[in-house]
Scaffold this motif. Structure first.
Motif, PDB file in Angstrom:
ATOM      1  N   UNK A 152       0.844  -1.177   0.026  1.00 44.21           N
ATOM      2  CA  UNK A 152       0.171  -0.028  -0.007  1.00 44.21           C
ATOM      3  C   UNK A 152       0.746   1.222  -0.032  1.00 44.21           C
ATOM      4  N   UNK A 153       2.216   1.086   0.273  1.00 42.79           N
ATOM      5  CA  UNK A 153       2.908   2.382   0.330  1.00 42.79           C
ATOM      6  C   UNK A 153       3.098   3.056  -1.159  1.00 42.79           C
ATOM      7  N   UNK A 154       2.752   4.495  -1.261  1.00 45.85           N
ATOM      8  CA  UNK A 154       2.917   5.209  -2.519  1.00 45.85           C
ATOM      9  C   UNK A 154       3.564   6.442  -2.165  1.00 45.85           C
ATOM     10  N   UNK A 155       4.886   6.386  -2.454  1.00 43.10           N
ATOM     11  CA  UNK A 155       5.567   7.682  -2.052  1.00 43.10           C
ATOM     12  C   UNK A 155       5.247   8.929  -2.570  1.00 43.10           C
ATOM     13  N   UNK A 156       4.581   8.870  -4.147  1.00 44.11           N
ATOM     14  CA  UNK A 156       4.283   9.930  -4.756  1.00 44.11           C
ATOM     15  C   UNK A 156       2.986  10.509  -4.305  1.00 44.11           C
ATOM     16  N   UNK A 157       1.911   9.967  -3.557  1.00 45.99           N
ATOM     17  CA  UNK A 157       0.924  10.465  -3.027  1.00 45.99           C
ATOM     18  C   UNK A 157       1.352  11.380  -1.637  1.00 45.99           C
ATOM     19  N   UNK A 158       0.757  12.534  -1.730  1.00 44.82           N
ATOM     20  CA  UNK A 158       0.977  13.525  -0.706  1.00 44.82           C
ATOM     21  C   UNK A 158       0.646  12.945   0.509  1.00 44.82           C
TER      22      UNK A 158
END
Length: 188
Positions: free
Chosen positions: A84-90
């Motif tokens: 679930x980790x999405x670094x580009x999501x704020x």
């Protein structure tokens, strides 16, 4: 706090705080840029230069349990699901939030709790007991550190009134280097 340019004084302090004999080799600039491209982000300074030139993790230094973990790693107690980790999501927060005290039904706040833990930040390590240090890499809090636990999330830095230390990665490391105490033990 300058997220775009590395300050020589801060980098010298980081070199002193992370002793070479306890550090993993740095990724180099090609490795850092590859990570950034893969996640569609740019790491904030001075953490970016630390990982590229000084070390990619260190067993001595903050956080207190196991030290600074490598850029692409998660703490051993993180759990099996990191999909679930999405670094580009704020990163979704701008102020502290204790979800344990939130009166809304858990089903309503669960997606936001997941976003706080998984979006817009790299995990620096743990202070144990489910407390993880995150460096925000996207959104309005970019460059700031947050302590995220199973009960809530709190920002680090004098601007938030949580400590007398300056904001950002260099302030967090500097406080640890001078006090050898967790940030929440410092009287403001």
């Amino acid at each position: 706090m300058d997220n775009e340019h590395a300050d020589r004084g801060e980098l010298d302090a980081l070199r002193a705080a992370f002793p070479a004999e306890h550090c993993l080799p740095p990724l180099g600039w090609d490795g850092v840029r590859a990570f950034e491209r893969a996640h569609d982000i740019v790491l904030p300074e001075p953490y970016r230069t630390l990982v590229a030139e000084i070390c990619d993790g260190c067993t001595e230094g903050p956080p207190d349990i196991d030290g600074l973990i490598p850029l692409a790693a998660l703490p051993a107690d993180w759990g099996p699901d990191d999909t679930q980790r999405v670094l580009a999501e704020p990163f979704p927060l701008t102020e502290a939030w204790v979800w344990e005290d939130d009166p809304r039904p858990y089903e309503e706040i669960e997606p936001l709790i997941d976003a706080v833990s998984n979006h817009g930040s790299v995990v620096l390590g743990t202070d144990g007991c489910g407390m993880y240090w995150h460096l925000v890499v996207t959104g309005p809090q970019r460059g700031r550190l947050w302590n995220i636990s199973d009960v809530g999330a709190a920002p680090f830095g004098a601007v938030f009134g949580t400590t007398a230390a300056t904001d950002g990665f260099a302030g967090w490391v500097g406080l640890w280097s001078t006090t050898r105490r967790p940030w929440y033990d410092v009287v403001v």
